[in-house]
Design a protein around this motif. Sequence first.
Motif, PDB file in Angstrom:
ATOM      1  N   LYS A 150       0.811  -1.220   0.000  1.00  0.00           N
ATOM      2  CA  LYS A 150       0.000   0.000   0.000  1.00  0.00           C
ATOM      3  C   LYS A 150       0.849   1.277   0.000  1.00  0.00           C
ATOM      4  N   GLN A 151       1.933   1.189  -0.754  1.00  0.00           N
ATOM      5  CA  GLN A 151       2.736   2.404  -0.988  1.00  0.00           C
ATOM      6  C   GLN A 151       2.288   3.062  -2.286  1.00  0.00           C
ATOM      7  N   LEU A 152       2.749   4.267  -2.497  1.00  0.00           N
ATOM      8  CA  LEU A 152       2.384   4.976  -3.726  1.00  0.00           C
ATOM      9  C   LEU A 152       2.818   4.150  -4.948  1.00  0.00           C
ATOM     10  N   PRO A 153       1.842   3.729  -5.813  1.00  0.00           N
ATOM     11  CA  PRO A 153       2.242   2.976  -7.000  1.00  0.00           C
ATOM     12  C   PRO A 153       2.774   3.919  -8.084  1.00  0.00           C
ATOM     13  N   VAL A 154       3.954   3.626  -8.565  1.00  0.00           N
ATOM     14  CA  VAL A 154       4.569   4.485  -9.596  1.00  0.00           C
ATOM     15  C   VAL A 154       4.874   3.635 -10.820  1.00  0.00           C
ATOM     16  N   HIS A 155       4.498   4.152 -11.975  1.00  0.00           N
ATOM     17  CA  HIS A 155       4.836   3.452 -13.231  1.00  0.00           C
ATOM     18  C   HIS A 155       5.114   4.507 -14.302  1.00  0.00           C
ATOM     19  N   SER A 156       5.632   4.045 -15.435  1.00  0.00           N
ATOM     20  CA  SER A 156       6.098   4.982 -16.464  1.00  0.00           C
ATOM     21  C   SER A 156       4.962   5.847 -17.023  1.00  0.00           C
ATOM     22  N   ALA A 157       3.741   5.274 -17.100  1.00  0.00           N
ATOM     23  CA  ALA A 157       2.623   6.053 -17.647  1.00  0.00           C
ATOM     24  C   ALA A 157       2.269   7.214 -16.719  1.00  0.00           C
ATOM     25  N   LEU A 158       2.345   6.949 -15.408  1.00  0.00           N
ATOM     26  CA  LEU A 158       2.061   8.016 -14.438  1.00  0.00           C
ATOM     27  C   LEU A 158       3.104   9.133 -14.560  1.00  0.00           C
ATOM     28  N   VAL A 159       4.367   8.729 -14.708  1.00  0.00           N
ATOM     29  CA  VAL A 159       5.453   9.716 -14.871  1.00  0.00           C
ATOM     30  C   VAL A 159       5.214  10.540 -16.139  1.00  0.00           C
ATOM     31  N   ARG A 160       4.785   9.867 -17.194  1.00  0.00           N
ATOM     32  CA  ARG A 160       4.531  10.574 -18.472  1.00  0.00           C
ATOM     33  C   ARG A 160       3.438  11.626 -18.308  1.00  0.00           C
ATOM     34  N   VAL A 161       2.327  11.239 -17.671  1.00  0.00           N
ATOM     35  CA  VAL A 161       1.205  12.176 -17.509  1.00  0.00           C
ATOM     36  C   VAL A 161       1.629  13.373 -16.650  1.00  0.00           C
ATOM     37  N   LEU A 162       2.293  13.096 -15.527  1.00  0.00           N
ATOM     38  CA  LEU A 162       2.683  14.185 -14.616  1.00  0.00           C
ATOM     39  C   LEU A 162       3.724  15.095 -15.272  1.00  0.00           C
ATOM     40  N   ASP A 163       4.578  14.510 -16.082  1.00  0.00           N
ATOM     41  CA  ASP A 163       5.569  15.318 -16.823  1.00  0.00           C
ATOM     42  C   ASP A 163       4.869  16.245 -17.810  1.00  0.00           C
ATOM     43  N   ARG A 164       3.908  15.702 -18.550  1.00  0.00           N
ATOM     44  CA  ARG A 164       3.188  16.535 -19.519  1.00  0.00           C
ATOM     45  C   ARG A 164       2.373  17.620 -18.812  1.00  0.00           C
ATOM     46  N   LEU A 165       1.902  17.288 -17.617  1.00  0.00           N
ATOM     47  CA  LEU A 165       1.133  18.292 -16.857  1.00  0.00           C
ATOM     48  C   LEU A 165       2.044  19.341 -16.220  1.00  0.00           C
ATOM     49  N   GLY A 166       3.342  19.123 -16.337  1.00  0.00           N
ATOM     50  CA  GLY A 166       4.305  20.089 -15.790  1.00  0.00           C
ATOM     51  C   GLY A 166       4.482  19.967 -14.294  1.00  0.00           C
ATOM     52  N   LEU A 167       4.095  18.807 -13.720  1.00  0.00           N
ATOM     53  CA  LEU A 167       4.181  18.643 -12.265  1.00  0.00           C
ATOM     54  C   LEU A 167       5.514  18.030 -11.841  1.00  0.00           C
ATOM     55  N   ILE A 168       6.127  17.249 -12.707  1.00  0.00           N
ATOM     56  CA  ILE A 168       7.462  16.690 -12.422  1.00  0.00           C
ATOM     57  C   ILE A 168       8.275  16.709 -13.720  1.00  0.00           C
ATOM     58  N   SER A 169       9.553  16.429 -13.597  1.00  0.00           N
ATOM     59  CA  SER A 169      10.383  16.261 -14.802  1.00  0.00           C
ATOM     60  C   SER A 169      10.491  14.767 -15.072  1.00  0.00           C
ATOM     61  N   ARG A 170      10.473  14.407 -16.329  1.00  0.00           N
ATOM     62  CA  ARG A 170      10.488  12.982 -16.673  1.00  0.00           C
ATOM     63  C   ARG A 170      11.799  12.338 -16.232  1.00  0.00           C
ATOM     64  N   THR A 171      11.673  11.131 -15.695  1.00  0.00           N
ATOM     65  CA  THR A 171      12.867  10.377 -15.299  1.00  0.00           C
ATOM     66  C   THR A 171      12.617   8.892 -15.522  1.00  0.00           C
ATOM     67  N   ALA A 172      13.682   8.181 -15.824  1.00  0.00           N
ATOM     68  CA  ALA A 172      13.555   6.738 -16.059  1.00  0.00           C
ATOM     69  C   ALA A 172      13.730   5.961 -14.757  1.00  0.00           C
ATOM     70  N   SER A 173      14.187   6.630 -13.736  1.00  0.00           N
ATOM     71  CA  SER A 173      14.449   5.934 -12.469  1.00  0.00           C
ATOM     72  C   SER A 173      13.183   5.903 -11.611  1.00  0.00           C
ATOM     73  N   PRO A 174      12.669   4.680 -11.271  1.00  0.00           N
ATOM     74  CA  PRO A 174      11.459   4.587 -10.442  1.00  0.00           C
ATOM     75  C   PRO A 174      11.645   5.256  -9.085  1.00  0.00           C
ATOM     76  N   LYS A 175      12.862   5.145  -8.522  1.00  0.00           N
ATOM     77  CA  LYS A 175      13.090   5.725  -7.188  1.00  0.00           C
ATOM     78  C   LYS A 175      13.010   7.252  -7.257  1.00  0.00           C
ATOM     79  N   LYS A 176      13.693   7.801  -8.286  1.00  0.00           N
ATOM     80  CA  LYS A 176      13.684   9.250  -8.453  1.00  0.00           C
ATOM     81  C   LYS A 176      12.254   9.747  -8.721  1.00  0.00           C
TER      82      LYS A 176
END
Length: 370
Positions: A150-176
């Motif tokens: 029950k930790q925050l689930p992170v996957h590449s699609a979520l990173v893509r959406v948040l990056d496009r929304l300008g909320l984070i910078s895209r990264t390939a590292s799941p930890k980052k």
Amino acid sequence: MSKKTEIVQKLLKKIAPRAPLPKPLKEGTLLEQGMLVVLVRHMSQDKAESVLAKLKKAFPDWNEMRVAQTQEIAAQVQTGTRKATYEECAPWMAAMRDAREWLQEVYQKTHGFDLEFMKEDQPAASKLVTQMPFLGLSGGSFLLWLSTGKQLPVHSALVRVLDRLGLISRTASPKKARDLIEPLVPEGMDLSFTTVFGEVADRWCLQTKPTCHECPLVDDCPYGKKAFQEWKVQQARLEAQRQREAARRAVFEKKEAAKRAREEARLAKKAAAEAAKVAKEKARLAKIEAKRKEVEQRAKKRAEAAQKKAAAEAQAAARKAALAAKAKAAKDKSAKKAKPAAKKSKARPTKPAKAAAKPKTRPKKAVKRK
Ligand code: SF4
């Protein structure tokens, strides 16, 4: 609360998930949790749990259910046996088709039915959930959430959406990525955060061709605004092109119609000329025929007149011959009457009389021989 967190809260309110996520099973494998996600798309949580229990009992080997007919699976749920009429199975058919589809998707991606590796291998688990379109990123996030305790689930699609929304910078590292995303998530909303943005990734924010013009977040998305503008320009260009094409087609069709009309007029004129020619020829032939008939008529009349004349002449000749024959007969008759009278008056003809009957030249011939 940071500005980005405020934006996230605003964005979360804009998206309504298509199907609710279930409450996790108290005990169950990740495969069963995934099946519960699929079943609650069709029924309540309680009913879904009851159906899942029936399926587990009926199909101890999930592969048996994967290869079974949908109606067979529905019959197991309805009657507890594999036999039931279609009408009895009908209420369960859609849900059982989806349950079997879930097993099929798992089997195709993992060549088995064991998803417990997701608990051990987070990068592989994150990759797997982005490759399961039937389960979807919303359901996949649910499995990731369960697999990580029950930790925050992170996957590449979520990173893509948040990056496009300008909320984070895209990264390939799941930890980052996790480090970047976690400060954005409102307190206690880990799961709804990822399921909502998973829904956005599933429905609009596709990897290669996002449909920003349909996305509810476009007004708050820098990438989306730009893409939407480009889409509008492209649509305007396409519309102009469509109009040009329509105008060109209209001109072409007008020209074609005029050409067709000219051709039809030419053919009509030709047909009229042909008809006039045929009529003229008919009239000429009729005239010739009439003349021929007239000549025939005249010849017939002449022949009839000649025939009549010949008949009249023959009749006259016959009358003449008859008269001549009659006259001859009368003469012969009178001659016959005269002969007996002469016999009576001169029983023996006299010598001079005989001499008289002989030709006169005979005595002269006798004189010459002397
Ligand atoms: S607007 Fe476009 S880029 Fe932004 S989240 Fe929506 S689909 Fe993705």
